[in-house]
Design a protein around this motif. Sequence first.
Motif, PDB file in Angstrom:
ATOM      1  N   TYR A  10      66.524   1.246  71.529  1.00 53.24           N
ATOM      2  CA  TYR A  10      66.240   2.377  70.432  1.00 53.24           C
ATOM      3  C   TYR A  10      67.368   3.312  70.104  1.00 53.24           C
ATOM      4  CZ  TYR A  10      61.250   0.662  71.260  1.00 53.24           C
ATOM      5  OH  TYR A  10      60.103  -0.016  71.411  1.00 53.24           O
ATOM      6  N   ALA A  11      67.834   3.789  71.085  1.00 50.77           N
ATOM      7  CA  ALA A  11      69.118   4.512  70.790  1.00 50.77           C
ATOM      8  C   ALA A  11      70.374   4.146  69.991  1.00 50.77           C
ATOM      9  CB  ALA A  11      69.791   4.926  72.143  1.00 50.77           C
ATOM     10  N   VAL A  12      70.593   2.782  70.162  1.00 51.88           N
ATOM     11  CA  VAL A  12      71.495   2.102  69.415  1.00 51.88           C
ATOM     12  C   VAL A  12      70.918   2.162  67.652  1.00 51.88           C
ATOM     13  CG1 VAL A  12      72.925   0.144  68.816  1.00 51.88           C
ATOM     14  CG2 VAL A  12      72.672   0.922  71.211  1.00 51.88           C
ATOM     15  N   LEU A  13      69.963   1.781  67.643  1.00 52.16           N
ATOM     16  CA  LEU A  13      69.126   1.453  66.309  1.00 52.16           C
ATOM     17  C   LEU A  13      68.957   2.510  65.481  1.00 52.16           C
ATOM     18  CD1 LEU A  13      66.324  -1.259  67.305  1.00 52.16           C
ATOM     19  CD2 LEU A  13      68.287  -1.686  65.774  1.00 52.16           C
ATOM     20  N   PHE A  14      68.645   3.633  66.172  1.00 54.37           N
ATOM     21  CA  PHE A  14      68.012   4.936  65.469  1.00 54.37           C
ATOM     22  C   PHE A  14      69.279   6.028  65.778  1.00 54.37           C
ATOM     23  CE2 PHE A  14      63.993   2.566  66.498  1.00 54.37           C
ATOM     24  CZ  PHE A  14      63.941   1.905  65.436  1.00 54.37           C
ATOM     25  N   LEU A  15      70.235   5.878  66.449  1.00 55.61           N
ATOM     26  CA  LEU A  15      71.087   6.782  66.433  1.00 55.61           C
ATOM     27  C   LEU A  15      71.445   7.642  65.059  1.00 55.61           C
ATOM     28  CD1 LEU A  15      73.041   8.476  68.536  1.00 55.61           C
ATOM     29  CD2 LEU A  15      74.767   6.731  67.955  1.00 55.61           C
ATOM     30  N   PRO A  16      71.739   6.709  63.999  1.00 56.95           N
ATOM     31  CA  PRO A  16      72.091   7.275  62.779  1.00 56.95           C
ATOM     32  C   PRO A  16      71.035   8.249  61.994  1.00 56.95           C
ATOM     33  CG  PRO A  16      72.654   4.976  62.488  1.00 56.95           C
ATOM     34  CD  PRO A  16      71.715   5.304  63.680  1.00 56.95           C
ATOM     35  N   VAL A  17      69.381   8.054  62.464  1.00 59.46           N
ATOM     36  CA  VAL A  17      68.685   9.259  62.041  1.00 59.46           C
ATOM     37  C   VAL A  17      68.834  10.605  62.831  1.00 59.46           C
ATOM     38  CG1 VAL A  17      66.190   9.353  62.169  1.00 59.46           C
ATOM     39  CG2 VAL A  17      67.031   7.129  61.802  1.00 59.46           C
ATOM     40  N   ALA A  18      69.099  10.315  64.177  1.00 58.82           N
ATOM     41  CA  ALA A  18      69.201  11.693  64.831  1.00 58.82           C
ATOM     42  C   ALA A  18      70.444  12.297  64.578  1.00 58.82           C
ATOM     43  CB  ALA A  18      69.149  11.205  66.259  1.00 58.82           C
ATOM     44  N   VAL A  19      71.488  11.569  64.273  1.00 58.59           N
ATOM     45  CA  VAL A  19      73.044  12.221  63.857  1.00 58.59           C
ATOM     46  C   VAL A  19      72.976  13.057  62.633  1.00 58.59           C
ATOM     47  CG1 VAL A  19      75.218  11.640  63.323  1.00 58.59           C
ATOM     48  CG2 VAL A  19      74.328  10.554  65.389  1.00 58.59           C
ATOM     49  N   ALA A  20      72.243  12.172  61.696  1.00 60.19           N
ATOM     50  CA  ALA A  20      72.050  13.101  60.396  1.00 60.19           C
ATOM     51  C   ALA A  20      71.254  14.348  60.361  1.00 60.19           C
ATOM     52  CB  ALA A  20      71.531  12.092  59.459  1.00 60.19           C
ATOM     53  N   ALA A  21      70.291  14.040  61.159  1.00 59.09           N
ATOM     54  CA  ALA A  21      69.335  15.281  61.304  1.00 59.09           C
ATOM     55  C   ALA A  21      70.106  16.434  61.848  1.00 59.09           C
ATOM     56  CB  ALA A  21      68.008  15.082  62.163  1.00 59.09           C
ATOM     57  N   THR A  22      70.958  16.138  63.162  1.00 60.14           N
ATOM     58  CA  THR A  22      71.604  17.287  63.697  1.00 60.14           C
ATOM     59  C   THR A  22      72.707  17.492  62.804  1.00 60.14           C
ATOM     60  OG1 THR A  22      71.107  15.950  65.947  1.00 60.14           O
ATOM     61  CG2 THR A  22      72.917  17.394  65.758  1.00 60.14           C
ATOM     62  N   ARG A  23      73.427  16.841  62.171  1.00 60.80           N
ATOM     63  CA  ARG A  23      74.333  17.354  61.555  1.00 60.80           C
ATOM     64  C   ARG A  23      74.037  18.390  60.591  1.00 60.80           C
ATOM     65  NH1 ARG A  23      76.860  15.920  56.662  1.00 60.80           N
ATOM     66  NH2 ARG A  23      79.395  16.255  56.503  1.00 60.80           N
ATOM     67  N   ALA A  24      72.736  18.074  59.750  1.00 59.15           N
ATOM     68  CA  ALA A  24      72.279  18.785  58.804  1.00 59.15           C
ATOM     69  C   ALA A  24      71.758  20.309  59.478  1.00 59.15           C
ATOM     70  CB  ALA A  24      71.042  18.240  58.134  1.00 59.15           C
ATOM     71  N   ALA A  25      71.125  19.961  60.695  1.00 63.25           N
ATOM     72  CA  ALA A  25      70.826  21.361  61.202  1.00 63.25           C
ATOM     73  C   ALA A  25      72.013  22.225  61.861  1.00 63.25           C
ATOM     74  CB  ALA A  25      70.035  21.083  62.458  1.00 63.25           C
ATOM     75  N   VAL A  26      73.048  21.562  62.132  1.00 63.49           N
ATOM     76  CA  VAL A  26      74.117  22.594  62.742  1.00 63.49           C
ATOM     77  C   VAL A  26      75.081  23.255  61.312  1.00 63.49           C
ATOM     78  CG1 VAL A  26      76.470  22.445  63.772  1.00 63.49           C
ATOM     79  CG2 VAL A  26      74.746  21.113  64.617  1.00 63.49           C
ATOM     80  N   LEU A  27      75.045  22.190  60.293  1.00 63.05           N
ATOM     81  CA  LEU A  27      75.750  22.892  58.962  1.00 63.05           C
ATOM     82  C   LEU A  27      74.876  24.047  58.549  1.00 63.05           C
ATOM     83  CD1 LEU A  27      76.539  19.751  57.150  1.00 63.05           C
ATOM     84  CD2 LEU A  27      78.132  21.347  57.991  1.00 63.05           C
ATOM     85  N   GLN A  28      73.449  24.218  58.948  1.00 67.47           N
ATOM     86  CA  GLN A  28      72.881  25.264  58.232  1.00 67.47           C
ATOM     87  C   GLN A  28      73.060  26.402  59.211  1.00 67.47           C
ATOM     88  OE1 GLN A  28      68.872  24.021  57.797  1.00 67.47           O
ATOM     89  NE2 GLN A  28      69.195  22.917  56.065  1.00 67.47           N
ATOM     90  N   ALA A  29      73.257  26.386  60.448  1.00 67.28           N
ATOM     91  CA  ALA A  29      73.620  27.435  61.588  1.00 67.28           C
ATOM     92  C   ALA A  29      74.958  28.152  61.205  1.00 67.28           C
ATOM     93  CB  ALA A  29      73.828  26.868  62.956  1.00 67.28           C
ATOM     94  N   PRO A  30      74.780  29.526  61.088  1.00 68.03           N
ATOM     95  CA  PRO A  30      76.059  30.253  60.793  1.00 68.03           C
ATOM     96  C   PRO A  30      77.236  30.170  61.849  1.00 68.03           C
ATOM     97  CG  PRO A  30      74.141  31.674  60.631  1.00 68.03           C
ATOM     98  CD  PRO A  30      73.576  30.421  61.419  1.00 68.03           C
TER      99      PRO A  30
END
Length: 542
Positions: free
Chosen positions: A424-444
């Motif tokens: 599951y981690a290999v298959l869906f790592l892009p989903v979590a990476v995209a969400a994390t990247r977007a969330a960190v970009l919004q943090a000051p």
Amino acid sequence: MRPAHIPGADDAGRTTLSVPRPAHAGRPRPGSPAPAGRRRDAARPPWALLLPAGVAALFAVLPLGYLAVRSLERGPGFAWNVVADERTVTLLGHSLGLAAAVVGACLILGVSLAWLTVRTNLPGARAWSVLATLPLAVPSYVAAFAWLSAAPRLAGFTGSALALTLVSFPYVYLPVAAALRGIDPAQEETARSLGLGPVRTFARVTLPQLRPAAAGGGLLVGLYVLSDFGAVSLMRYDTFTRAVHTSYRAGFDRTPAAALSVVLVVMTVALVAAEARTRGRAGHARTGTGTARPATPAALGRLRAPALAWCGAVTAAAVAFPLATLGYWLAIGNSATWDPTGLLDTATNTLGIATAGAALTTVLALPVGVIAARHRGRTAHLLEQASYAGHALPGITVALALVFFSVRYAYPLYQQLPLLICAYAVLFLPVAVAATRAAVLQAPPVLEDVARSLGRSPLRTLRDVTVPLAAPGVAAGAALTFVVCMKELPATLLLRPTGTDTLATRLWTETGAGSFAAAAPYAAALILLAAVPSYLLGKHRT
């Protein structure tokens, strides 16, 4: 309305401070962190992030290494014989033909529904917009089960194309609808004032601006079709994913399955390249600041009734019909056809395994997402791209890679839950990476700079500042990962421990045996459980 200009404010209205520059400003003090912009854009990420991010990246590219080793294990000649076999050519035609049919149908459905709900005076446009996104909650094998149980003659290409189209068209609808909302209507009004009719205006002005969104949605649909296993298996239509699974189950030699998987990866890469070429280099941007003026809804006039009928027909086929079919089989089922205790145990297993998979995926994605958001350069780019390797592989290929690894190097993990969770981690790592990247970009980022200037290490800054600020977005990504883990089928079929069932595998087993009444409770429970985090995600985004 633009904000009033404030002395010391930039063009966007943000207040700025004018501070005299010290004489030593150009020389960083010994022991102080590098300037924020320079540190994020050029400096290598700290080791506290590089090490776990490197582990996640290696984890993600493991299946590609397996394919390279396994497919050539018996020599290039044997692999070529498998690839050049007449059956492989037939599978290639089946897979590409199915993908082309589904992508074409989804483009028609997605673009038409987006235009009707965004740019016309369609009655109940907001409700139709919600209904157009609901098919995302229906797994492809549930849609295939519904149609196959009602019309067994649909088995084959027709049933596969129908089921995959009805669950995939929201991938086109959502980006196209967003693009339509962002297009400045002044361009269309100018074209109309120059004598172009509505059809020519749409074709020459609006459609070119929708091309990138439509091409991106079509790419997602094509990748989904090429990697789908559940719908084509239930419809008994041979594609590469079904052939790989059959080859794996047919004997102890895994080389043919690996060679077929390599062809599937090549097809995926070719599809991505074709989408990039279709999208082209041209861009459409608005000059100036502010937001686009909302477009005046086009009057449907005599087309109102056909438009409502079209929206109703799509919604009925994609949402109402599967739910009605499940309701029918639930109504005729009894204690002889399905077991409530077994259903509860299977649902509990599904929740536990999906939760563990989402947790591991989120932990692995966190350092990669932070590096992708806060750093630039070759290292950050390679780590981010490596984490997306699983996106180009179907679940069955990832499962085969992990079986190979566990049998040769970690046999105690073979057919154990940790191996399934790793898949599951290999298959869906892009989903979590995209969400994390977007969330960190919004943090000051300035708060991280303050923490570093106060002597906090990169790891403590990540723990005390970055993660708390990005927590809502990371949690949303974890919820989405949880949903896709629950619905995943091929990897679960191959890697689940003996005697352990999930809702997806039990549904597939019962449907394959023709026990539609026994399969209906598992399908209904799967949709119900997936609907809860999906609703929370939608509520969070609104």
